[in-house]
Motif scaffolding. Sequence first.
Motif, PDB file in Angstrom:
ATOM      1  N   MET A  33       0.748  -1.095  -0.049  1.00  0.00           N
ATOM      2  CA  MET A  33       0.056  -0.194  -0.145  1.00  0.00           C
ATOM      3  C   MET A  33       0.628   1.086   0.044  1.00  0.00           C
ATOM      4  O   MET A  33       0.522   1.975  -0.131  1.00  0.00           O
ATOM      5  CB  MET A  33      -0.439   0.337   1.647  1.00  0.00           C
ATOM      6  CG  MET A  33      -0.447  -0.423   2.363  1.00  0.00           C
ATOM      7  SD  MET A  33      -1.132  -0.065   3.891  1.00  0.00           S
ATOM      8  CE  MET A  33      -0.054   0.757   4.919  1.00  0.00           C
ATOM      9  N   ILE A  34       2.283   0.645   0.143  1.00  0.00           N
ATOM     10  CA  ILE A  34       2.963   2.257   0.154  1.00  0.00           C
ATOM     11  C   ILE A  34       4.390   2.195  -1.116  1.00  0.00           C
ATOM     12  O   ILE A  34       4.255   3.390  -0.774  1.00  0.00           O
ATOM     13  CB  ILE A  34       3.991   2.517   1.890  1.00  0.00           C
ATOM     14  CG1 ILE A  34       5.090   1.450   1.798  1.00  0.00           C
ATOM     15  CG2 ILE A  34       2.719   2.625   2.805  1.00  0.00           C
ATOM     16  CD1 ILE A  34       5.099   0.951   2.812  1.00  0.00           C
ATOM     17  N   HIS A  50      -5.930  -2.867   6.133  1.00  0.00           N
ATOM     18  CA  HIS A  50      -4.332  -2.813   7.150  1.00  0.00           C
ATOM     19  C   HIS A  50      -4.770  -2.183   8.522  1.00  0.00           C
ATOM     20  O   HIS A  50      -4.338  -2.809   9.390  1.00  0.00           O
ATOM     21  CB  HIS A  50      -3.196  -2.391   5.948  1.00  0.00           C
ATOM     22  CG  HIS A  50      -2.090  -2.389   6.945  1.00  0.00           C
ATOM     23  ND1 HIS A  50      -0.750  -2.991   6.800  1.00  0.00           N
ATOM     24  CD2 HIS A  50      -1.889  -1.595   7.666  1.00  0.00           C
ATOM     25  CE1 HIS A  50      -0.212  -3.067   7.285  1.00  0.00           C
ATOM     26  NE2 HIS A  50      -0.449  -1.977   8.421  1.00  0.00           N
ATOM     27  N   GLY A 106       1.346   1.463  15.062  1.00  0.00           N
ATOM     28  CA  GLY A 106       0.234   2.027  13.636  1.00  0.00           C
ATOM     29  C   GLY A 106      -1.014   3.058  13.877  1.00  0.00           C
ATOM     30  O   GLY A 106      -0.670   4.084  13.478  1.00  0.00           O
ATOM     31  N   ARG A 109       0.340   7.121  14.477  1.00  0.00           N
ATOM     32  CA  ARG A 109       0.901   7.317  13.923  1.00  0.00           C
ATOM     33  C   ARG A 109      -0.128   7.830  12.983  1.00  0.00           C
ATOM     34  O   ARG A 109      -0.158   8.887  12.616  1.00  0.00           O
ATOM     35  CB  ARG A 109       1.717   6.067  12.706  1.00  0.00           C
ATOM     36  CG  ARG A 109       2.524   6.424  11.338  1.00  0.00           C
ATOM     37  CD  ARG A 109       1.299   6.586  10.144  1.00  0.00           C
ATOM     38  NE  ARG A 109       2.452   6.777   8.979  1.00  0.00           N
ATOM     39  CZ  ARG A 109       1.394   8.322   8.303  1.00  0.00           C
ATOM     40  NH1 ARG A 109       1.560   9.370   9.560  1.00  0.00           N
ATOM     41  NH2 ARG A 109       2.732   9.011   8.011  1.00  0.00           N
ATOM     42  N   HIS A 143       6.405   2.075  13.786  1.00  0.00           N
ATOM     43  CA  HIS A 143       6.504   1.278  12.812  1.00  0.00           C
ATOM     44  C   HIS A 143       7.068   0.450  12.016  1.00  0.00           C
ATOM     45  O   HIS A 143       6.955  -0.860  11.522  1.00  0.00           O
ATOM     46  CB  HIS A 143       4.848   1.576  12.483  1.00  0.00           C
ATOM     47  CG  HIS A 143       3.800   1.048  11.957  1.00  0.00           C
ATOM     48  ND1 HIS A 143       2.899   0.318  12.925  1.00  0.00           N
ATOM     49  CD2 HIS A 143       3.851   0.512  10.868  1.00  0.00           C
ATOM     50  CE1 HIS A 143       2.164  -0.523  11.988  1.00  0.00           C
ATOM     51  NE2 HIS A 143       2.129  -0.682  10.730  1.00  0.00           N
ATOM     52  N   TYR A 144       7.728   1.325  11.529  1.00  0.00           N
ATOM     53  CA  TYR A 144       8.530   0.811  10.308  1.00  0.00           C
ATOM     54  C   TYR A 144       9.780  -0.438  10.767  1.00  0.00           C
ATOM     55  O   TYR A 144      10.160  -1.404   9.928  1.00  0.00           O
ATOM     56  CB  TYR A 144       9.358   1.711   9.989  1.00  0.00           C
ATOM     57  CG  TYR A 144      10.305   1.621   8.308  1.00  0.00           C
ATOM     58  CD1 TYR A 144       9.817   1.066   7.634  1.00  0.00           C
ATOM     59  CD2 TYR A 144      11.966   1.803   9.395  1.00  0.00           C
ATOM     60  CE1 TYR A 144      10.964   1.003   6.261  1.00  0.00           C
ATOM     61  CE2 TYR A 144      12.874   0.885   8.012  1.00  0.00           C
ATOM     62  CZ  TYR A 144      12.518   0.684   6.888  1.00  0.00           C
ATOM     63  OH  TYR A 144      12.935  -0.058   5.947  1.00  0.00           O
TER      64      TYR A 144
HETATM   65  C1  HEM Z   1      -0.261  -6.872  13.645  1.00  0.00           C
HETATM   66  C2  HEM Z   1      -0.307  -5.683  13.546  1.00  0.00           C
HETATM   67  C3  HEM Z   1       0.509  -4.691  12.363  1.00  0.00           C
HETATM   68  C4  HEM Z   1       1.119  -5.603  11.088  1.00  0.00           C
HETATM   69  C5  HEM Z   1       1.537  -6.221  11.420  1.00  0.00           C
HETATM   70  C6  HEM Z   1       1.575  -4.149  10.675  1.00  0.00           C
HETATM   71  C7  HEM Z   1       2.647  -4.345   9.294  1.00  0.00           C
HETATM   72  C8  HEM Z   1       2.988  -3.296   8.681  1.00  0.00           C
HETATM   73  C9  HEM Z   1       4.021  -3.534   7.386  1.00  0.00           C
HETATM   74  C10 HEM Z   1       4.939  -4.274   7.348  1.00  0.00           C
HETATM   75  C11 HEM Z   1       3.900  -1.522   6.879  1.00  0.00           C
HETATM   76  C12 HEM Z   1       4.965  -1.737   5.825  1.00  0.00           C
HETATM   77  C13 HEM Z   1       6.277  -0.962   6.205  1.00  0.00           C
HETATM   78  C14 HEM Z   1       6.430   0.366   7.205  1.00  0.00           C
HETATM   79  O1  HEM Z   1       6.186   0.983   6.295  1.00  0.00           O
HETATM   80  O2  HEM Z   1       5.900   0.737   7.896  1.00  0.00           O
HETATM   81  C15 HEM Z   1       2.947  -1.297   7.408  1.00  0.00           C
HETATM   82  C16 HEM Z   1       2.456   0.556   7.485  1.00  0.00           C
HETATM   83  C17 HEM Z   1       1.811   1.157   7.230  1.00  0.00           C
HETATM   84  N1  HEM Z   1       0.908   0.726   8.814  1.00  0.00           N
HETATM   85 FE1  HEM Z   1       0.795  -1.903  10.045  1.00  0.00          FE
HETATM   86  N2  HEM Z   1       0.996  -2.898  10.739  1.00  0.00           N
HETATM   87  C18 HEM Z   1      -0.091  -3.410  11.415  1.00  0.00           C
HETATM   88  C19 HEM Z   1      -0.672  -2.307  12.224  1.00  0.00           C
HETATM   89  C20 HEM Z   1      -1.490  -1.292  11.905  1.00  0.00           C
HETATM   90  C21 HEM Z   1      -2.320  -0.401  12.693  1.00  0.00           C
HETATM   91  C22 HEM Z   1      -3.622  -0.841  13.424  1.00  0.00           C
HETATM   92  C23 HEM Z   1      -2.420   0.562  11.680  1.00  0.00           C
HETATM   93  C24 HEM Z   1      -3.408   1.991  11.886  1.00  0.00           C
HETATM   94  C25 HEM Z   1      -4.626   1.726  12.677  1.00  0.00           C
HETATM   95  C26 HEM Z   1      -0.639   0.177  10.351  1.00  0.00           C
HETATM   96  C27 HEM Z   1      -0.829   1.334   9.995  1.00  0.00           C
HETATM   97  C28 HEM Z   1       0.500   1.233   9.236  1.00  0.00           C
HETATM   98  C29 HEM Z   1       0.679   2.851   7.963  1.00  0.00           C
HETATM   99  C30 HEM Z   1      -0.919   4.072   8.012  1.00  0.00           C
HETATM  100  C31 HEM Z   1       1.616   2.618   6.991  1.00  0.00           C
HETATM  101  C32 HEM Z   1       1.891   2.945   6.223  1.00  0.00           C
HETATM  102  C33 HEM Z   1       3.515   4.135   6.805  1.00  0.00           C
HETATM  103  C34 HEM Z   1       4.039   5.144   6.779  1.00  0.00           C
HETATM  104  O3  HEM Z   1       4.663   5.116   5.685  1.00  0.00           O
HETATM  105  O4  HEM Z   1       3.277   6.124   6.712  1.00  0.00           O
HETATM  106  N3  HEM Z   1      -1.230  -0.914  10.769  1.00  0.00           N
HETATM  107  N4  HEM Z   1       2.548  -1.580   8.710  1.00  0.00           N
END
Ligand code: HEM
Length: 182
Positions: A33-34, A50, A106, A109, A143-144
């Motif tokens: 998605m990014i 996500h 997440g 963020r 998160h990254y």
């Molecule tokens: C077990 C839970 C989760 C896993 C394993 C996970 C995993 C990931 C991964 C692998 C990425 C791509 C790498 C990165 O740019 O960080 C990502 C991006 C992202 N995740 Fe998650 N995530 C989780 C929960 C969440 C939740 C609950 C939210 C928001 C409510 C969230 C919001 C985002 C956003 C906004 C991005 C894009 C980051 C950016 O470039 O701004 N994630 N996540």
Amino acid sequence: MTVSTSTYRTPARWLHWSMAALILAMIPAGVIMIQEGLNRPLQNTLFIFHKNVGVLLLLMVALRLLYRWRNPPPPEPAGLPGWQTKIAGMTHMLLYGLLVLMPVAGYTRVKAGGFPVETLDALGVPSLVPRSDALAAFAKAVHYYGSWAIAILVAMHIGAALFHRFVKKDAVFARMWPGAST
Ligand code: HEM
Ligand code: HEM
């Protein structure tokens, strides 16, 4: 069906496999998605999936930890070297830690950045963090780095599970998947 006490109980197994399936979908969804130049409707769908499934996973891990506290895992299979049970135990604790940290980071963020989390917003849940670009940037970094850590640990965990199932052919896999012949 009678389940021997050397296996995880049914609720623990259902939670394990449903959470595993969701996490195995969340990681690629997050990465895809990014990507720059991604088709807009697909990107929006992946973001909505996500964010909302990520929040659901936080509830599921809370339930799992509560259940685990009341119903501890079965005793270790006999004959496993101590160092293996130690590494497995540490990996499981780290996975649980990351399964709490990732949704919290997440969520922070997204909400600190002023964006929606659709299901929580529809339910009228107010933002639990203040609107702040600095906080959003910090949570994004957490998160990254967390996403690398969880991806590596999940890969190690799956590798170990398959090693037990197909190479050592011992009782470890069948603890989580009763009926798997050893
Ligand atoms: C077990 C839970 C989760 C896993 C394993 C996970 C995993 C990931 C991964 C692998 C990425 C791509 C790498 C990165 O740019 O960080 C990502 C991006 C992202 N995740 Fe998650 N995530 C989780 C929960 C969440 C939740 C609950 C939210 C928001 C409510 C969230 C919001 C985002 C956003 C906004 C991005 C894009 C980051 C950016 O470039 O701004 N994630 N996540
Ligand atoms: C994708 C995400 C996954 C996560 C986050 C995860 C997490 C965990 C955790 C935390 C435990 C410890 C349970 C406890 O004692 O509370 C566990 C146990 C186990 N998992 Fe997974 N798992 C995942 C996927 C898989 C997959 C795909 C397999 C099989 C190929 C697998 C096989 C097992 C087995 C066999 C056990 C029981 C180990 C034992 O004997 O204690 N897991 N998993």
